[in-house]
Design an enzyme around this catalytic site. Sequence first.
Site, PDB file in Angstrom:
ATOM      1  N   LYS A  66      -4.558 -32.418 -12.942  1.00 45.14           N
ATOM      2  CA  LYS A  66      -4.391 -32.991 -11.599  1.00 45.14           C
ATOM      3  C   LYS A  66      -4.064 -34.469 -11.761  1.00 45.14           C
ATOM      4  O   LYS A  66      -4.722 -35.160 -12.567  1.00 45.14           O
ATOM      5  CB  LYS A  66      -5.675 -32.792 -10.790  1.00 45.14           C
ATOM      6  CG  LYS A  66      -5.571 -33.216  -9.339  1.00 45.14           C
ATOM      7  CD  LYS A  66      -6.865 -32.921  -8.568  1.00 45.14           C
ATOM      8  CE  LYS A  66      -6.757 -33.260  -7.094  1.00 45.14           C
ATOM      9  NZ  LYS A  66      -7.987 -32.967  -6.332  1.00 45.14           N
ATOM     10  N   SER A 141      -7.224 -30.330  -2.150  1.00 41.23           N
ATOM     11  CA  SER A 141      -6.138 -31.176  -2.587  1.00 41.23           C
ATOM     12  C   SER A 141      -5.566 -30.819  -3.959  1.00 41.23           C
ATOM     13  O   SER A 141      -4.459 -31.261  -4.284  1.00 41.23           O
ATOM     14  CB  SER A 141      -6.605 -32.629  -2.615  1.00 41.23           C
ATOM     15  OG  SER A 141      -7.648 -32.803  -3.546  1.00 41.23           O
ATOM     16  N   SER A 165     -11.735 -29.221  -2.758  1.00 40.41           N
ATOM     17  CA  SER A 165     -10.395 -29.341  -3.349  1.00 40.41           C
ATOM     18  C   SER A 165     -10.125 -28.497  -4.579  1.00 40.41           C
ATOM     19  O   SER A 165      -8.977 -28.370  -4.988  1.00 40.41           O
ATOM     20  CB  SER A 165     -10.092 -30.795  -3.677  1.00 40.41           C
ATOM     21  OG  SER A 165      -9.672 -31.443  -2.513  1.00 40.41           O
TER      22      SER A 165
HETATM   23  N1  GLN Z   1     -10.145 -31.011   2.279  1.00 38.51           N
HETATM   24  C1  GLN Z   1     -11.230 -31.896   2.084  1.00 38.51           C
HETATM   25  C2  GLN Z   1     -10.860 -33.281   2.571  1.00 38.51           C
HETATM   26  O1  GLN Z   1      -9.795 -33.426   3.035  1.00 38.51           O
HETATM   27  C3  GLN Z   1     -11.654 -31.933   0.653  1.00 38.51           C
HETATM   28  C4  GLN Z   1     -10.832 -32.820  -0.215  1.00 38.51           C
HETATM   29  C5  GLN Z   1     -11.340 -32.868  -1.627  1.00 38.51           C
HETATM   30  O2  GLN Z   1     -12.226 -32.132  -2.029  1.00 38.51           O
HETATM   31  N2  GLN Z   1     -10.806 -33.797  -2.392  1.00 38.51           N
HETATM   32  O3  GLN Z   1     -11.612 -34.194   2.486  1.00 38.51           O
END
Ligand code: GLN
Length: 460
Positions: A66, A141, A165
């Site tokens: 990532k 994400s 994410s």
């Molecule tokens: N979808 C969640 C957010 O937008 C989680 C994002 C994440 O875990 N980095 O905060």
Amino acid sequence: MKIADKNTKAVDLVRAALEKAKEYEDYHAFISMNEAHALERAREIDEKIARGEDAGRLAGVPFALKDNYLSPEGHTTAAAKMLENFISPITATAVARIEAEGAIMIGRTNLDAYAHGGSTENSYFGPTSNAYDKTRVSGGSSGGSAVAVALDIVPFALGSDTGGSIRQPASFNGVYGVKPTFGTVSRYGVVAMASSTDTMGCFAKNVDDANLVMSIMAGKDEKDSTTLNDFWTKPLEEATPAKKKIGLIKDFMGEGVDEEVKAAIRNYADKLRKAGYEIEEIRMPTLKYALAIYYIVVPAEIASNLSRYDGIRYGLRSKEAKDLDSVYNMTRDEGFMPENKRRIMIGNFVLSSGFFDAYYLKAQKARTLLINEYNKAFEKYDALLCPVAPRPAFKIGENTSDPLQMYLEDVMTVPPSLAGLPGLSIPAGESKAGLPIGAQLVGPRQSDQILLHIAKEVEE
Ligand code: GLN
């Protein structure tokens, strides 16, 4: 996964992965490839093996990273314009540990900029498509990492999970996603989102691969004082649950949850029953506040963490800027995505002196109630079962004009994050339209291997 040895060349493993990445380029799972370095490292591994030396537990295994993990090979962008040309002077501890065991990073995967999002649509470089339907989101994400594994480009990929994410894109693409207990894997060298819930984990195609990768990354790191002593040490067979009892969270099996998702979870519960588990429905009334808590606490931490991007220390500096104020303002305006700015504004608002007590402090108190509710549940159950997300992958563009709708998609993944608990996303079937559906197992702190043990008992 295939490990290089006398008969399997690391160079061939890496070449095959690079070719596959090219073949599936249109999914846009990767932001950049690491071809030259990867092939060079593969040759070194092959030479080591030829000399009869130990090349590590992941010798020659290609993996995807990532693009919020720092590593000096190529740019670490966090999918933001702010870091488009940033070359890291350091290597994240998690990456260093994986590479020390011979694994080879073939490319950096797409994400929502700074990991803010659940669809990988907030990337400065454009969205990643779902592995099962190109018109749908990959989730996020860590969307690129999930898709890279789902398309069999690499056997594992690293992700970060702050509020879902890893788990949610794993669920959207039919692979395993491991979000460990907070503090399991060092956060050193990973672009910070929210420091009290950021966790580093992985995607894999099966339980054993996930367990192996996590066991290598886990453990104390003097560069991250929140890391725990290594507890990821057992052979998986020995990480047995004590009670053989699992709670099915009723609050996440009702209204607003897709019928096909509910059916897949019930079906997974049946499999667990057949494997000898007692499944009981449990109500957790505090869960309905988790999303509100998360979207106060996390933006507050984001606003603090992102204040370092001032156009001076590193990353972008606006060319239009003429004085100190405009260096700050114009750089931040150009470098951040709209979702990053929204969170900075919410965060600064909830931390401001007039509103601190009403929002931030209250959210932290509610967070304690949530943690207490989990602790109580774990007196009775080894783990809790629920969906990962209320519905399968949605269409690209469907939620982009409605941030609140987007936040609602996180309702099932943010509660364990707030409590620092491990969560495992498990492939649990497909919808009639052929979209993957994930089941989520959540356990007490440091029960990570027990969750994998349970998943392995019903793995297909
Ligand atoms: N979808 C969640 C957010 O937008 C989680 C994002 C994440 O875990 N980095 O905060």
